[in-house]
Design an enzyme around this catalytic site. Structure first.
Site, PDB file in Angstrom:
ATOM      1  N   ASP A  20       0.817  -1.214   0.000  1.00  9.44           N
ATOM      2  CA  ASP A  20       0.000   0.000   0.000  1.00  9.44           C
ATOM      3  C   ASP A  20       0.853   1.267   0.000  1.00  9.44           C
ATOM      4  O   ASP A  20       1.961   1.289   0.543  1.00  9.44           O
ATOM      5  CB  ASP A  20      -0.907  -0.019   1.248  1.00  9.44           C
ATOM      6  CG  ASP A  20      -2.027   1.004   1.161  1.00  9.44           C
ATOM      7  OD1 ASP A  20      -2.359   1.436   0.046  1.00  9.44           O
ATOM      8  OD2 ASP A  20      -2.576   1.353   2.219  1.00  9.44           O
ATOM      9  N   GLY A  21       0.287   2.318  -0.593  1.00  4.87           N
ATOM     10  CA  GLY A  21       0.937   3.630  -0.569  1.00  4.87           C
ATOM     11  C   GLY A  21       1.419   4.107  -1.931  1.00  4.87           C
ATOM     12  O   GLY A  21       2.052   5.162  -2.032  1.00  4.87           O
ATOM     13  N   ASN A  22       1.072   3.374  -2.975  1.00  5.77           N
ATOM     14  CA  ASN A  22       1.518   3.757  -4.330  1.00  5.77           C
ATOM     15  C   ASN A  22       0.948   5.113  -4.747  1.00  5.77           C
ATOM     16  O   ASN A  22       1.651   5.940  -5.332  1.00  5.77           O
ATOM     17  CB  ASN A  22       1.063   2.710  -5.350  1.00  5.77           C
ATOM     18  CG  ASN A  22       1.651   1.346  -5.114  1.00  5.77           C
ATOM     19  OD1 ASN A  22       2.563   1.191  -4.304  1.00  5.77           O
ATOM     20  ND2 ASN A  22       1.149   0.350  -5.816  1.00  5.77           N
ATOM     21  N   ARG A  24      -0.145   7.659  -2.873  1.00  5.41           N
ATOM     22  CA  ARG A  24       0.449   8.782  -2.144  1.00  5.41           C
ATOM     23  C   ARG A  24       1.873   9.069  -2.605  1.00  5.41           C
ATOM     24  O   ARG A  24       2.300  10.216  -2.703  1.00  5.41           O
ATOM     25  CB  ARG A  24       0.420   8.509  -0.631  1.00  5.41           C
ATOM     26  CG  ARG A  24      -0.922   8.828  -0.001  1.00  5.41           C
ATOM     27  CD  ARG A  24      -1.088   8.190   1.333  1.00  5.41           C
ATOM     28  NE  ARG A  24      -1.448   6.777   1.193  1.00  5.41           N
ATOM     29  CZ  ARG A  24      -1.599   5.942   2.205  1.00  5.41           C
ATOM     30  NH1 ARG A  24      -1.380   6.360   3.442  1.00  5.41           N
ATOM     31  NH2 ARG A  24      -1.951   4.696   1.987  1.00  5.41           N
ATOM     32  N   HIS A  37       1.934   2.999  -9.128  1.00  5.13           N
ATOM     33  CA  HIS A  37       1.774   1.545  -9.250  1.00  5.13           C
ATOM     34  C   HIS A  37       2.978   0.925  -9.979  1.00  5.13           C
ATOM     35  O   HIS A  37       3.413  -0.169  -9.660  1.00  5.13           O
ATOM     36  CB  HIS A  37       0.467   1.199  -9.970  1.00  5.13           C
ATOM     37  CG  HIS A  37      -0.742   1.655  -9.215  1.00  5.13           C
ATOM     38  ND1 HIS A  37      -0.922   1.375  -7.876  1.00  5.13           N
ATOM     39  CD2 HIS A  37      -1.830   2.394  -9.582  1.00  5.13           C
ATOM     40  CE1 HIS A  37      -2.061   1.922  -7.463  1.00  5.13           C
ATOM     41  NE2 HIS A  37      -2.612   2.549  -8.479  1.00  5.13           N
ATOM     42  N   GLU A  67     -12.319  -4.773  -3.474  1.00  7.29           N
ATOM     43  CA  GLU A  67     -12.853  -3.414  -3.325  1.00  7.29           C
ATOM     44  C   GLU A  67     -12.170  -2.420  -4.270  1.00  7.29           C
ATOM     45  O   GLU A  67     -12.679  -1.316  -4.483  1.00  7.29           O
ATOM     46  CB  GLU A  67     -12.670  -2.923  -1.874  1.00  7.29           C
ATOM     47  CG  GLU A  67     -13.592  -3.582  -0.862  1.00  7.29           C
ATOM     48  CD  GLU A  67     -13.207  -5.023  -0.530  1.00  7.29           C
ATOM     49  OE1 GLU A  67     -12.006  -5.338  -0.504  1.00  7.29           O
ATOM     50  OE2 GLU A  67     -14.110  -5.851  -0.321  1.00  7.29           O
ATOM     51  N   ASN A  68     -11.036  -2.799  -4.826  1.00  6.63           N
ATOM     52  CA  ASN A  68     -10.285  -1.844  -5.641  1.00  6.63           C
ATOM     53  C   ASN A  68     -10.955  -1.519  -6.989  1.00  6.63           C
ATOM     54  O   ASN A  68     -10.552  -0.567  -7.669  1.00  6.63           O
ATOM     55  CB  ASN A  68      -8.840  -2.316  -5.871  1.00  6.63           C
ATOM     56  CG  ASN A  68      -7.957  -2.190  -4.644  1.00  6.63           C
ATOM     57  OD1 ASN A  68      -7.052  -2.994  -4.426  1.00  6.63           O
ATOM     58  ND2 ASN A  68      -8.193  -1.162  -3.821  1.00  6.63           N
ATOM     59  N   TRP A  69     -12.007  -2.266  -7.347  1.00 12.06           N
ATOM     60  CA  TRP A  69     -12.752  -1.934  -8.573  1.00 12.06           C
ATOM     61  C   TRP A  69     -13.461  -0.594  -8.444  1.00 12.06           C
ATOM     62  O   TRP A  69     -13.912  -0.028  -9.445  1.00 12.06           O
ATOM     63  CB  TRP A  69     -13.791  -3.021  -8.883  1.00 12.06           C
ATOM     64  CG  TRP A  69     -13.202  -4.376  -9.125  1.00 12.06           C
ATOM     65  CD1 TRP A  69     -13.178  -5.411  -8.239  1.00 12.06           C
ATOM     66  CD2 TRP A  69     -12.558  -4.853 -10.316  1.00 12.06           C
ATOM     67  NE1 TRP A  69     -12.549  -6.507  -8.815  1.00 12.06           N
ATOM     68  CE2 TRP A  69     -12.168  -6.185 -10.084  1.00 12.06           C
ATOM     69  CE3 TRP A  69     -12.265  -4.277 -11.563  1.00 12.06           C
ATOM     70  CZ2 TRP A  69     -11.501  -6.965 -11.034  1.00 12.06           C
ATOM     71  CZ3 TRP A  69     -11.608  -5.053 -12.516  1.00 12.06           C
ATOM     72  CH2 TRP A  69     -11.235  -6.374 -12.244  1.00 12.06           C
ATOM     73  N   ARG A 188       2.276  -4.190   6.743  1.00 20.89           N
ATOM     74  CA  ARG A 188       1.550  -3.174   5.992  1.00 20.89           C
ATOM     75  C   ARG A 188       2.325  -1.877   6.027  1.00 20.89           C
ATOM     76  O   ARG A 188       2.383  -1.201   7.052  1.00 20.89           O
ATOM     77  CB  ARG A 188       0.136  -2.935   6.509  1.00 20.89           C
ATOM     78  CG  ARG A 188      -0.592  -1.898   5.633  1.00 20.89           C
ATOM     79  CD  ARG A 188      -2.063  -1.820   5.847  1.00 20.89           C
ATOM     80  NE  ARG A 188      -2.663  -1.042   4.742  1.00 20.89           N
ATOM     81  CZ  ARG A 188      -3.937  -1.064   4.399  1.00 20.89           C
ATOM     82  NH1 ARG A 188      -4.768  -1.827   5.068  1.00 20.89           N
ATOM     83  NH2 ARG A 188      -4.389  -0.341   3.389  1.00 20.89           N
ATOM     84  N   SER A 196      -7.930  -4.351   5.780  1.00 18.41           N
ATOM     85  CA  SER A 196      -8.526  -4.151   4.450  1.00 18.41           C
ATOM     86  C   SER A 196      -8.868  -5.464   3.735  1.00 18.41           C
ATOM     87  O   SER A 196      -8.559  -5.624   2.548  1.00 18.41           O
ATOM     88  CB  SER A 196      -7.608  -3.264   3.579  1.00 18.41           C
ATOM     89  OG  SER A 196      -7.404  -2.014   4.177  1.00 18.41           O
TER      90      SER A 196
END
Ligand code: IPE
Ligand code: IPE
Ligand code: MG
Length: 240
Positions: A20-22, A24, A37, A67-69, A188, A196
């Protein structure tokens, strides 16, 4: 076991990472999210290689959640394109890297091309016995449990199983992660302190390490730090 600060601590057998964090990372640089990404993909390559040198047996990475959709079509398409490129490259360099690939998630929602790449990578890499990378794609912990429950129910209807037979072990064998031991350590990055929908079943006794670094900046030193933190924990599994 006594280790000095400079001595390398043994790595857990199974490490899982919420990459996670791409977004930002990209925003901080005034770049489009897709650039984040792309950089995240590079961080993954670095960490997968490093895990191999550490002798980690299983590396499970959260690449795209159920959920990323919800994200823009442009961002989703960009992520899918990067995944396809990565898998093409992995198929090309398969012998050199000797990494075993598995995919956790509902692949039916992916494009036929991407699905084919996943299948090919899984089939062609099953001969290797070094590090296994479990790619979580369109993965959700709840979805995984529902999928397992449906598969078990179907076996009951077909007369292959009896409802009374169901145990924790048997249910585990219906999960995407069948045959993979639970992760000892879940990392994480990005500063968020939540799960998540990642590995809900498998994380029952995992140690969680939350770190402030953004995933594209994550390197071997950060993994060393997470492993050192893991070794400072006292795992009791409900005992004393
Ligand atoms: C993780 O980075 C990659 C995916 C979820 C696909 P994010 O894109 O969630 O990055 P942030 O959280 O917005 O910084
Ligand atoms: C979790 O990150 C999913 C992946 C890294 C693939 P998210 O960025 O989607 O999670 P939330 O929205 O912060 O909970
Ligand atoms: Mg995020």
């Amino acid at each position: 076991m006594a280790f000095s600060e400079t001595e390398k601590l043994p790595a857990p057998e199974h490490i899982a990472i919420i990459m996670d964090g791409n977004g930002r990372w990209a925003k901080n640089r005034g770049l489009p999210r897709t650039a984040g990404h792309k950089a995240g993909g590079e961080a993954f390559r670095r960490i997968a290689n490093y895990c191999r040198t550490l002798g980690v047996k299983y590396l499970t990475v959260y690449a795209f959640s159920t959920e990323n959709w919800k994200r823009s079509q442009e961002e989703v398409a960009g992520i899918m394109k990067l995944l396809a490129r990565y898998l093409e490259e992995a198929l090309r360099d398969m012998e050199k890297n000797a990494v075993t690939f598995r995919f956790f998630g509902d692949l039916s929602r992916l494009s036929p091309e991407l699905r084919k790449l996943c299948r090919e990578a899984e089939e062609r890499s099953s001969q290797y016995h070094e590090v296994q990378v479990n790619f979580c794609l369109n993965y959700g912990g709840r979805d995984e449990i529902v999928h397992a429950a449906k598969a078990f129910a179907a076996d009951v209807v077909e007369g292959k199983r009896q409802p009374e037979e169901l145990t924790e072990e048997l249910l585990s064998s219906y999960l995407y992660s069948a045959d993979v031991p639970d992760p000892e350590l879940i990392i994480r990055p990005s500063g968020e302190k939540r799960i998540s929908n990642f590995l809900l079943w498998q994380s029952a006794y995992s140690e969680f390490v939350f770190m402030n670094v953004l995933w594209p900046d994550f390197g071997p030193a950060d993994l060393d730090e997470a492993i050192a933190e893991y070794h400072r924990r006292n795992r009791r599994f409900g005992g004393v």
